[in-house]
Structure formats: C-alpha cells, structure tokens
Design a protein around this motif. Structure first.
Motif, PDB file in Angstrom:
ATOM      1  N   PHE A 253       0.800  -1.233   0.000  1.00 57.05           N
ATOM      2  CA  PHE A 253       0.000   0.000   0.000  1.00 57.05           C
ATOM      3  C   PHE A 253       0.828   1.276   0.000  1.00 57.05           C
ATOM      4  CE2 PHE A 253      -0.026   0.135   4.756  1.00 57.05           C
ATOM      5  CZ  PHE A 253       0.038   1.505   4.979  1.00 57.05           C
ATOM      6  N   SER A 254       2.088   1.215   0.433  1.00 63.51           N
ATOM      7  CA  SER A 254       2.889   2.453   0.368  1.00 63.51           C
ATOM      8  C   SER A 254       3.239   2.794  -1.078  1.00 63.51           C
ATOM      9  CB  SER A 254       4.158   2.347   1.222  1.00 63.51           C
ATOM     10  OG  SER A 254       4.980   1.305   0.767  1.00 63.51           O
ATOM     11  N   ASN A 255       3.085   1.810  -1.962  1.00 65.51           N
ATOM     12  CA  ASN A 255       3.310   2.062  -3.390  1.00 65.51           C
ATOM     13  C   ASN A 255       2.000   2.265  -4.162  1.00 65.51           C
ATOM     14  OD1 ASN A 255       6.345   1.638  -4.219  1.00 65.51           O
ATOM     15  ND2 ASN A 255       5.942   0.156  -2.615  1.00 65.51           N
ATOM     16  N   ALA A 256       0.930   1.573  -3.743  1.00 66.05           N
ATOM     17  CA  ALA A 256      -0.333   1.633  -4.498  1.00 66.05           C
ATOM     18  C   ALA A 256      -1.322   2.649  -3.929  1.00 66.05           C
ATOM     19  CB  ALA A 256      -0.980   0.254  -4.520  1.00 66.05           C
ATOM     20  N   ASN A 257      -1.088   3.079  -2.683  1.00 68.88           N
ATOM     21  CA  ASN A 257      -2.009   3.994  -1.993  1.00 68.88           C
ATOM     22  C   ASN A 257      -3.327   3.313  -1.610  1.00 68.88           C
ATOM     23  OD1 ASN A 257      -0.876   6.712  -1.523  1.00 68.88           O
ATOM     24  ND2 ASN A 257      -0.447   6.584  -3.710  1.00 68.88           N
ATOM     25  N   LEU A 258      -4.223   4.107  -1.002  1.00 67.70           N
ATOM     26  CA  LEU A 258      -5.468   3.578  -0.431  1.00 67.70           C
ATOM     27  C   LEU A 258      -6.652   4.308  -1.046  1.00 67.70           C
ATOM     28  CD1 LEU A 258      -3.886   3.449   3.099  1.00 67.70           C
ATOM     29  CD2 LEU A 258      -4.464   1.455   1.724  1.00 67.70           C
ATOM     30  N   GLY A 259      -7.857   4.140  -0.483  1.00 67.66           N
ATOM     31  CA  GLY A 259      -9.021   4.732  -1.136  1.00 67.66           C
ATOM     32  C   GLY A 259     -10.076   5.266  -0.198  1.00 67.66           C
ATOM     33  N   LEU A 260     -11.329   5.058  -0.580  1.00 67.59           N
ATOM     34  CA  LEU A 260     -12.470   5.670   0.098  1.00 67.59           C
ATOM     35  C   LEU A 260     -12.619   5.242   1.559  1.00 67.59           C
ATOM     36  CD1 LEU A 260     -15.084   7.385   0.029  1.00 67.59           C
ATOM     37  CD2 LEU A 260     -16.245   5.433  -1.040  1.00 67.59           C
ATOM     38  N   VAL A 261     -12.269   3.992   1.876  1.00 64.82           N
ATOM     39  CA  VAL A 261     -12.364   3.552   3.282  1.00 64.82           C
ATOM     40  C   VAL A 261     -11.538   4.494   4.152  1.00 64.82           C
ATOM     41  CG1 VAL A 261     -12.000   1.692   4.951  1.00 64.82           C
ATOM     42  CG2 VAL A 261     -12.659   1.130   2.613  1.00 64.82           C
ATOM     43  N   HIS A 262     -10.310   4.764   3.714  1.00 64.46           N
ATOM     44  CA  HIS A 262      -9.433   5.641   4.490  1.00 64.46           C
ATOM     45  C   HIS A 262      -9.923   7.090   4.482  1.00 64.46           C
ATOM     46  CE1 HIS A 262      -6.659   2.374   5.180  1.00 64.46           C
ATOM     47  NE2 HIS A 262      -5.976   3.156   5.979  1.00 64.46           N
ATOM     48  N   GLY A 263     -10.530   7.497   3.372  1.00 65.54           N
ATOM     49  CA  GLY A 263     -11.094   8.843   3.316  1.00 65.54           C
ATOM     50  C   GLY A 263     -12.154   9.044   4.396  1.00 65.54           C
ATOM     51  N   ILE A 264     -13.022   8.030   4.548  1.00 66.42           N
ATOM     52  CA  ILE A 264     -14.078   8.106   5.569  1.00 66.42           C
ATOM     53  C   ILE A 264     -13.469   7.973   6.971  1.00 66.42           C
ATOM     54  CG2 ILE A 264     -16.167   7.003   6.467  1.00 66.42           C
ATOM     55  CD1 ILE A 264     -16.836   6.148   3.575  1.00 66.42           C
ATOM     56  N   ALA A 265     -12.524   7.046   7.119  1.00 68.28           N
ATOM     57  CA  ALA A 265     -11.915   6.811   8.441  1.00 68.28           C
ATOM     58  C   ALA A 265     -11.162   8.043   8.945  1.00 68.28           C
ATOM     59  CB  ALA A 265     -10.972   5.610   8.379  1.00 68.28           C
ATOM     60  N   HIS A 266     -10.426   8.704   8.062  1.00 65.47           N
ATOM     61  CA  HIS A 266      -9.705   9.927   8.456  1.00 65.47           C
ATOM     62  C   HIS A 266     -10.682  10.976   8.986  1.00 65.47           C
ATOM     63  CE1 HIS A 266      -6.079   9.070   5.563  1.00 65.47           C
ATOM     64  NE2 HIS A 266      -6.028   8.371   6.665  1.00 65.47           N
ATOM     65  N   THR A 267     -11.811  11.119   8.301  1.00 64.84           N
ATOM     66  CA  THR A 267     -12.800  12.126   8.683  1.00 64.84           C
ATOM     67  C   THR A 267     -13.447  11.767  10.027  1.00 64.84           C
ATOM     68  OG1 THR A 267     -13.187  12.481   6.331  1.00 64.84           O
ATOM     69  CG2 THR A 267     -14.802  13.407   7.827  1.00 64.84           C
ATOM     70  N   LEU A 268     -13.778  10.486  10.213  1.00 61.66           N
ATOM     71  CA  LEU A 268     -14.356  10.041  11.494  1.00 61.66           C
ATOM     72  C   LEU A 268     -13.384  10.272  12.650  1.00 61.66           C
ATOM     73  CD1 LEU A 268     -15.992   6.675  10.330  1.00 61.66           C
ATOM     74  CD2 LEU A 268     -17.228   8.649  11.251  1.00 61.66           C
ATOM     75  N   SER A 269     -12.110   9.982  12.407  1.00 61.33           N
ATOM     76  CA  SER A 269     -11.103  10.157  13.464  1.00 61.33           C
ATOM     77  C   SER A 269     -10.888  11.636  13.787  1.00 61.33           C
ATOM     78  CB  SER A 269      -9.776   9.524  13.052  1.00 61.33           C
ATOM     79  OG  SER A 269      -9.919   8.132  12.912  1.00 61.33           O
ATOM     80  N   ALA A 270     -10.908  12.479  12.761  1.00 61.15           N
ATOM     81  CA  ALA A 270     -10.677  13.915  12.972  1.00 61.15           C
ATOM     82  C   ALA A 270     -11.796  14.535  13.804  1.00 61.15           C
ATOM     83  CB  ALA A 270     -10.555  14.632  11.627  1.00 61.15           C
ATOM     84  N   HIS A 271     -13.033  14.146  13.517  1.00 63.75           N
ATOM     85  CA  HIS A 271     -14.174  14.774  14.199  1.00 63.75           C
ATOM     86  C   HIS A 271     -14.543  14.092  15.516  1.00 63.75           C
ATOM     87  CE1 HIS A 271     -15.430  17.806  11.270  1.00 63.75           C
ATOM     88  NE2 HIS A 271     -15.043  16.958  10.332  1.00 63.75           N
ATOM     89  N   PHE A 272     -14.374  12.754  15.571  1.00 65.94           N
ATOM     90  CA  PHE A 272     -14.867  12.023  16.746  1.00 65.94           C
ATOM     91  C   PHE A 272     -13.796  11.215  17.476  1.00 65.94           C
ATOM     92  CE2 PHE A 272     -18.515  12.675  13.936  1.00 65.94           C
ATOM     93  CZ  PHE A 272     -19.379  13.320  14.815  1.00 65.94           C
ATOM     94  N   HIS A 273     -12.536  11.424  17.078  1.00 67.26           N
ATOM     95  CA  HIS A 273     -11.393  10.771  17.749  1.00 67.26           C
ATOM     96  C   HIS A 273     -11.509   9.246  17.773  1.00 67.26           C
ATOM     97  CE1 HIS A 273     -10.449  14.864  18.745  1.00 67.26           C
ATOM     98  NE2 HIS A 273     -11.587  14.988  19.401  1.00 67.26           N
ATOM     99  N   LEU A 274     -12.179   8.682  16.759  1.00 67.79           N
ATOM    100  CA  LEU A 274     -12.251   7.223  16.672  1.00 67.79           C
ATOM    101  C   LEU A 274     -10.852   6.676  16.412  1.00 67.79           C
ATOM    102  CD1 LEU A 274     -15.310   7.677  16.418  1.00 67.79           C
ATOM    103  CD2 LEU A 274     -15.333   6.033  14.556  1.00 67.79           C
ATOM    104  N   ALA A 275     -10.549   5.527  17.013  1.00 65.55           N
ATOM    105  CA  ALA A 275      -9.283   4.849  16.706  1.00 65.55           C
ATOM    106  C   ALA A 275      -9.292   4.516  15.218  1.00 65.55           C
ATOM    107  CB  ALA A 275      -9.151   3.584  17.538  1.00 65.55           C
ATOM    108  N   HIS A 276      -8.162   4.718  14.567  1.00 65.00           N
ATOM    109  CA  HIS A 276      -8.080   4.603  13.109  1.00 65.00           C
ATOM    110  C   HIS A 276      -8.534   3.234  12.610  1.00 65.00           C
ATOM    111  CE1 HIS A 276      -6.641   5.068   9.042  1.00 65.00           C
ATOM    112  NE2 HIS A 276      -5.841   4.033   9.188  1.00 65.00           N
ATOM    113  N   GLY A 277      -8.053   2.171  13.253  1.00 62.63           N
ATOM    114  CA  GLY A 277      -8.403   0.815  12.818  1.00 62.63           C
ATOM    115  C   GLY A 277      -9.888   0.548  12.940  1.00 62.63           C
ATOM    116  N   MET A 278     -10.470   1.004  14.048  1.00 64.18           N
ATOM    117  CA  MET A 278     -11.903   0.815  14.279  1.00 64.18           C
ATOM    118  C   MET A 278     -12.722   1.575  13.232  1.00 64.18           C
ATOM    119  SD  MET A 278     -14.042  -0.786  16.266  1.00 64.18           S
ATOM    120  CE  MET A 278     -13.529  -1.139  17.940  1.00 64.18           C
TER     121      MET A 278
END
Length: 381
Positions: A253-278
């Motif tokens: 993934f450091s070569n291919a990058n990630l997608g929408l799952v991470h886009g949503i997870a980043h936003t959830l973590s930023a606003h609600f401090h959710l653990a990234h994996g969760m």
C-alpha cells in the motif's frame, strides 16, 4: 508499461530481535537518542525492555512518552522542540502507528524548517532526515515501513497525510513478542486496519503487479490468522504471522495507496477521535460493496484468494468479499457507528469532509458523491 516499486527499510524480524538495537545505535555512532512511546507501551513493560537494550549502547537518552492516538500537529511541535533542545541525533519509535507516525513527523522538523502542517501532501520534504529505528508493537498500520505519516490538524478539524520516501524508518525491529500484550479490541481493530490496507491497495487505481502480489499475500495471512490472534492473544504463531503480514501489506500500500475507506476513516477520526483501525473496520464492508461495480474481476480475485466459494456468476461473485468482511467484523466485535457515538445528524457534515480527502483519487470508483458517502454511513450505522 513501466511501474516503480519503492522499499527502503532494513528489517530485523523475529523473537528477541530487539537485542539488535545496541548494535544499530553504534552503527549510527549515536550520542543522543530520543525514545518515543505512549502510556500503553509503558504499561505493557515494553518500553522498559527497549530502554534496557539502549543502555548497552552508552548513549544519552531522552524519553518522550506523550504520544496520543491520532497525533496532532501540536504534539508533534512539542516533541520536536524537546528533540531540538536536546540535540537528538537518532530516534527510536516504539508502539503502534501513532508513536511511529509522530516520530517520523518530528524527524522531518529536525532538518526541515517551519511547522509540520506545511509538509502535508506528496514529496514536500526538502532535506534528508535523521536515522530512525522503528519498533512496532501492533500488527496493523505498517507505519514502520511506509513513507506515510497521518496527523490531525485540530484547527481545520481534519486528518492529513505526509507522503515522502525520505521519511521511511531506516531500520525496523519487528518482534512479535511485543504484540502479545495488545488488548483483544486493539488486536481486532488494528488487524482490520491491516486487512483494509491489503484490500484497498489491491483495488487501487495505482496498483501494479508488484503491489498486487503483496496485497493478496497479506490478505491471505490476515484472513487466516487474525481470528486466531483475537481468540488467543498468546498464540505466538498467529502474532508472528500478523506482524509478517503487516510488513508485506505495507510494501503494497505504500506504493499503491489507499481509497475511500481511508477517506471516511480519516474524517471520522478527525471529528470524533475514533481509533483509526476501528473507523476503517466499521465502513470497510460497505465501501467494498460500493466499489464492486467498478472492479468486479478484482473483487473476485480477492474472494478467491481467501477461498470463498465462487459461482462463476460475476454479478453475484463481486459481492462475496464485502459479505465476508461484514461477517468478519461482526465476529471480531467491531462496533457500528451508532455504538461509537455518532448520530445520523452528523452524516451530512462528515460526507462533505470526506469528499475533500486526497485518497479518493486512488479509489477504483471515481466521482464519489455526498449521497454515496451518506448511503455508506447509513449502512455502517
């Protein structure tokens, strides 16, 4: 068509590999070492083991143990100020993604001026950084071998990433024994984070044959061994395989990058401090269902990789993976959005912020709309 594949870290893998640490520090001619970890690593007695090894190298040690989940710019600046004052010449990061990401960020500021926020994006780091030795204690983020740092901007309320080949840890000590003390919920959430990395990088529009090989292999390992590691934390074969899988997934993934799952997870973590994996695990099955139309053959390949019964009907088979991932998240006790304190009233605001996430550029299905994101959030609710 030519494609590039970048791997940089020197990895020592296996039981008691931490004993290599004094030799590594001497190789760097280290004089002043900063050791970075969080309270959990300290409580588990892991930091003590690491510090005992460092003592053998006869160096001056500065400890920064103020790491927080989803590290913020402020914490990075605080740790960097201490590192500069102490004239640190080598870093040792001990912990999960938060500890390692924070250390990589601090390291940028040792040789590059300004504030950490200005390095967001790709290839913004001008000068080479100092030696960094990463010692992961979770099997999830692969931060120990990737060229990525994820940080929280509390002013703009968002998570952002710094991607640069200069910031990869020089050496990695991957000792599965250090993951043994992870609580069940952390084992499950970080393991699902790892599965997300494998799956998202496989279907990424930046994937190449080299990245796809690593992504598939990692998924096979996680699918077999994550349930075992969750069921019995002292199962060292499962712990070792999970850590191995994380290294392999990281190469992908450091070569291919990630997608929408991470886009949503980043936003959830930023606003609600959710653990990234969760945060990843909660939405992963529904994003895979959403993406299935755009890459049905790849969805079938992923299903085949974990021996799901493929019928030969592409229209049905493309959903096998998303259904299996949903089953897995339920088995592992991954919480729904409502169980994590998010309300439907938040969906509109979250969806608008998700659309600003740069990782959406690598998602196989392009032109994601606000309505698409809200539909996914409703399913994960």
């Amino acid at each position: 068509m030519a494609s590039q594949f970048f791997v940089s870290s020197d990895v020592v893998f296996g039981k008691d590999s931490v004993k290599e640490l004094p030799k590594m520090l001497k190789e760097y001619n280290a004089k002043k070492v900063m050791v970075v970890y969080d309270a959990g690593v300290k409580m588990a007695g892991i930091s003590e083991k690491v510090l005992d090894e460092i003592k053998k190298a006869d160096v001056e040690v500065t400890i920064f143990d103020g790491v927080i989940p989803n590290p913020t710019n402020e914490v990075v600046e605080e740790a960097a100020a201490i590192a500069k004052e102490k004239d640190i010449d080598v870093f040792v990061a001990v912990g999960g993604g938060s500890s390692i990401d924070l250390t990589k960020a601090v390291n940028i500021l040792m040789t590059n001026e300004g504030t950490i926020g200005q390095y967001g994006g790709m290839n913004m780091v001008k000068n080479p950084v100092l030696p960094l030795i990463a010692i992961p204690t979770t099997a999830g983020t692969s931060s120990e071998i990737t060229n990525v740092v994820a940080l929280t901007d509390t002013v703009n309320v968002c998570k952002y990433v710094i991607i640069d080949n200069k910031i990869v840890a020089d050496k990695v000590i991957a000792d599965p024994e250090f993951t043994k003390t992870m609580p069940v919920s952390v084992t499950a959430a970080t393991g699902m984070d790892a599965i997300t990395h494998a799956v998202e990088s496989y279907i990424s529009n930046m994937a190449t044959p080299l990245t796809e090989y690593h992504s598939l292999k990692a998924l096979q390992i996680f699918y077999e061994y994550l349930p075992k590691a969750v069921a019995d934390g002292s199962d060292m074969e499962a712990r070792e395989k999970m850590m191995l899988g994380c290294l392999i997934a990281g190469f992908g993934f450091s070569n291919a990058n990630l997608g929408l799952v991470h886009g949503i997870a980043h936003t959830l973590s930023a606003h609600f401090h959710l653990a990234h994996g969760m945060a990843n695990a909660t939405v992963l099955p529904y994003v895979m269902e959403y993406n299935a139309d755009s890459c049905p053959e790849k969805m079938v390949e992923l299903a085949k990789a974990i021996n799901l019964p493929v019928s030969g009907n592409l229209e049905e088979d493309k959903y096998l993976l998303s259904k299996e991932l949903l089953k897995l998240t339920k088995e592992l006790g991954i919480k729904t959005l409502s169980e994590q304190g998010i309300t439907e009233a938040d969906f509109e605001m979250l969806a608008e912020d998700v659309l600003k996430e740069p990782v959406l550029g690598f998602n196989p299905k392009q032109n994601v709309t606000k309505e698409d994101v809200i539909a996914i959030l409703k399913k994960a609710f």
